[in-house]
Motif scaffolding. Sequence first.
Motif, mmCIF file in Angstrom:
data_model
loop_
_atom_site.group_PDB
_atom_site.id
_atom_site.type_symbol
_atom_site.label_atom_id
_atom_site.label_comp_id
_atom_site.label_asym_id
_atom_site.label_seq_id
_atom_site.Cartn_x
_atom_site.Cartn_y
_atom_site.Cartn_z
ATOM 1 N N LEU A 287 -9.913 5.656 -1.827
ATOM 2 C CA LEU A 287 -10.085 4.442 -2.619
ATOM 3 C C LEU A 287 -11.451 3.800 -2.375
ATOM 4 N N ASP A 288 -11.834 3.674 -1.101
ATOM 5 C CA ASP A 288 -13.127 3.080 -0.759
ATOM 6 C C ASP A 288 -14.287 3.884 -1.327
ATOM 7 N N GLY B 178 1.037 1.807 -2.551
ATOM 8 C CA GLY B 178 0.265 0.707 -1.995
ATOM 9 C C GLY B 178 -0.496 -0.046 -3.058
ATOM 10 N N LEU B 179 -1.203 -1.052 -2.595
ATOM 11 C CA LEU B 179 -2.023 -1.895 -3.451
ATOM 12 C C LEU B 179 -3.428 -1.934 -2.855
ATOM 13 N N VAL C 154 -6.120 14.853 0.528
ATOM 14 C CA VAL C 154 -5.057 13.907 0.190
ATOM 15 C C VAL C 154 -5.345 13.329 -1.191
ATOM 16 N N ASN C 155 -4.361 13.452 -2.092
ATOM 17 C CA ASN C 155 -4.496 12.941 -3.456
ATOM 18 C C ASN C 155 -3.878 11.557 -3.575
ATOM 19 N N VAL C 156 -4.565 10.703 -4.304
ATOM 20 C CA VAL C 156 -4.102 9.348 -4.570
ATOM 21 C C VAL C 156 -4.128 9.172 -6.084
ATOM 22 N N ARG C 157 -2.975 8.821 -6.672
ATOM 23 C CA ARG C 157 -2.910 8.623 -8.125
ATOM 24 C C ARG C 157 -2.856 7.131 -8.415
ATOM 25 N N GLN D 198 -2.659 -0.553 -8.139
ATOM 26 C CA GLN D 198 -1.473 0.060 -7.536
ATOM 27 C C GLN D 198 -1.650 1.569 -7.512
ATOM 28 N N TYR D 199 -1.264 2.187 -6.401
ATOM 29 C CA TYR D 199 -1.452 3.636 -6.255
ATOM 30 C C TYR D 199 -0.241 4.287 -5.626
#
Length: 138
Positions: A11-12, A64-65, A103-106, A129-130
């Motif tokens: 995310l960062d 998470g948010l 690691v995948n984040v959608r 939201q992820y």
Amino acid sequence: MTIFRDISAALDKHLNEMDGLPDVAWENANYEPVIGSTFVRPTNIQGDTIQTSLGTNGNDETEGLYQVDVFTSSNTGKGAAIELADLIGDRFKRGQYLTYNGVNVRIKQTSRGVGINSDGWYQIPVNIQYLSITAARN
């Protein structure tokens, strides 16, 4: 395994590579905002990790948010803050996948919160939201 770190890093990293990004007040890093400037403050509010199926072969699901607070000078109108919030919203599109260290984040959705005036700043939260599904920690 470094799942929590990798979710946050994905995310960062995506935010940090955004065109037109102003100064960033990163978590746990010293930052002194200059009055009259614009900056953002990202915070990863990671939720619970739950098991997605029975047995030891299931996956873990973490929601998470990722909240990116936009700060502009107070008493200068809301236009610049809303414009930057829109740019961040465009950067984190629904259905988009971000990856870091495997690691995948959608991204599930992005929305804008209520703007507030506080201590000389006008602040608008952008709520991203992820969801991340990873191998179970056995």
